[in-house]
Enzyme design. Structure first.
Site, PDB file in Angstrom:
ATOM      1  N   SER A  74      -5.312   6.048  -1.962  1.00 45.03           N
ATOM      2  CA  SER A  74      -5.616   4.687  -2.403  1.00 45.03           C
ATOM      3  C   SER A  74      -7.122   4.483  -2.553  1.00 45.03           C
ATOM      4  O   SER A  74      -7.928   5.210  -1.974  1.00 45.03           O
ATOM      5  CB  SER A  74      -5.088   3.676  -1.383  1.00 45.03           C
TER       6      SER A  74
HETATM    7  N1  SAH Z   1      -1.672   6.098   2.368  1.00 44.63           N
HETATM    8  C1  SAH Z   1      -1.956   7.201   1.462  1.00 44.63           C
HETATM    9  C2  SAH Z   1      -1.678   6.885   0.005  1.00 44.63           C
HETATM   10  C3  SAH Z   1      -0.231   6.832  -0.242  1.00 44.63           C
HETATM   11  S1  SAH Z   1       0.341   7.020  -1.879  1.00 44.63           S
HETATM   12  C4  SAH Z   1      -3.347   7.738   1.648  1.00 44.63           C
HETATM   13  O1  SAH Z   1      -4.106   7.212   2.480  1.00 44.63           O
HETATM   14  O2  SAH Z   1      -3.668   8.730   0.978  1.00 44.63           O
HETATM   15  C5  SAH Z   1       2.016   6.557  -1.544  1.00 44.63           C
HETATM   16  C6  SAH Z   1       2.815   7.558  -0.761  1.00 44.63           C
HETATM   17  O3  SAH Z   1       4.068   6.957  -0.479  1.00 44.63           O
HETATM   18  C7  SAH Z   1       3.107   8.854  -1.526  1.00 44.63           C
HETATM   19  O4  SAH Z   1       2.600   9.943  -0.827  1.00 44.63           O
HETATM   20  C8  SAH Z   1       4.631   8.863  -1.613  1.00 44.63           C
HETATM   21  O5  SAH Z   1       5.196  10.167  -1.466  1.00 44.63           O
HETATM   22  C9  SAH Z   1       5.035   7.979  -0.449  1.00 44.63           C
HETATM   23  N2  SAH Z   1       6.355   7.380  -0.559  1.00 44.63           N
HETATM   24  C10 SAH Z   1       6.962   6.786  -1.612  1.00 44.63           C
HETATM   25  N3  SAH Z   1       8.204   6.361  -1.277  1.00 44.63           N
HETATM   26  C11 SAH Z   1       8.394   6.682   0.022  1.00 44.63           C
HETATM   27  C12 SAH Z   1       9.478   6.519   0.947  1.00 44.63           C
HETATM   28  N4  SAH Z   1      10.621   5.928   0.611  1.00 44.63           N
HETATM   29  N5  SAH Z   1       9.307   6.981   2.212  1.00 44.63           N
HETATM   30  C13 SAH Z   1       8.172   7.599   2.591  1.00 44.63           C
HETATM   31  N6  SAH Z   1       7.119   7.788   1.762  1.00 44.63           N
HETATM   32  C14 SAH Z   1       7.223   7.335   0.497  1.00 44.63           C
END
Ligand code: SAH
Length: 218
Positions: free
Chosen positions: A65
């Site tokens: 992010s």
């Molecule tokens: N917080 C992260 C950015 C996350 S991007 C950072 O600091 O880098 C969003 C993430 O959510 C992705 O890695 C994706 O795989 C995950 N995601 C999406 N749907 C999900 C679900 N149902 N359960 C767990 N993770 C999920």
């Protein structure tokens, strides 16, 4: 990446300036974001852009992010240092590393095993022993460790997932982006009281979608 100390100091100053100008004003959050090196969580040819205030690709089609959004979400959680926190969407692990410095215990889950494995290796290298990363579908929360004082989603849900509302303690706070994946979403703060849930809308954001089930890579 350049190792010239003057260049690093300059870049860090610009990073903090960008955070402040976008509303990240809480001193403890800024100080942790100054200390935790985002460069460690951004791999490959985007690594030299780690100190710019923008989201970047991290593999498995996901993104780390934008730092100012990480700051705003962290601030919105109003952490005192005593909380047990659940993050849904480990991604690179950067947000979890920030939370680990401001809360007692952090559980972070991602549906992509590869991201969980890579983030866990960084947590070990940095000795962030209060983070546990788990491969799981976070739309069901993490029932084994529930309830939580704070819950943070870093993927956008079309609606607040019911299991997550249920796993929030009374007095707890959940922050999440809500909306369609191809549109601008709203960052929402949900506060649970003894009588129900209060919702506030914080700011427009854009996140990858919350997807059900475990990723095909494991
Ligand atoms: N917080 C992260 C950015 C996350 S991007 C950072 O600091 O880098 C969003 C993430 O959510 C992705 O890695 C994706 O795989 C995950 N995601 C999406 N749907 C999900 C679900 N149902 N359960 C767990 N993770 C999920």
């Amino acid at each position: 990446m350049s190792v010239d100390p003057a260049h690093i100091a300059e870049r860090k100053m610009q990073f903090l300036f960008a955070l402040r100008s976008r509303g990240v004003t809480e001193a403890r959050v800024l100080s942790v974001m100054e200390r935790v090196d985002r460069g460690l969580f951004v791999r490959g040819h985007f690594a030299d852009r780690a100190y710019e205030d923008m989201p970047l690709p991290i593999g498995c089609g996901q993104t780390i992010s934008q730092p100012s959004v990480v700051g705003l979400m962290t601030q919105a959680l109003k952490l005192s240092g005593r909380e047990k926190v659940l993050e849904v969407g480990t991604g690179s692990g950067y947000q979890a590393a920030i939370l680990s410095q401001l809360a007692r215990r952090v559980y972070t889950v991602d549906r992509h095993k590869r991201l969980v494995v890579e983030a866990s290796a960084i947590f070990r290298d940095l000795d962030l022993t209060n983070i546990t990363a788990v491969t799981a579908d976070g739309s069901h929360g993490l029932p084994d460790q529930a309830p939580f004082d704070r819950i943070l989603l870093t993927a956008a849900a079309e609606d607040t997932p019911g299991p997550l509302l249920a796993q929030l303690k009374i007095g707890g706070i959940m922050v999440l982006p809500v909306g369609q994946s191809d549109a601008v979403q709203s960052l929402i703060r949900v506060s649970r009281s003894a009588t129900g849930y209060d919702y506030d809308e914080l700011t427009p954001v854009r996140f990858v979608p919350l997807v059900e089930g475990i990723g095909r890579d494991g």
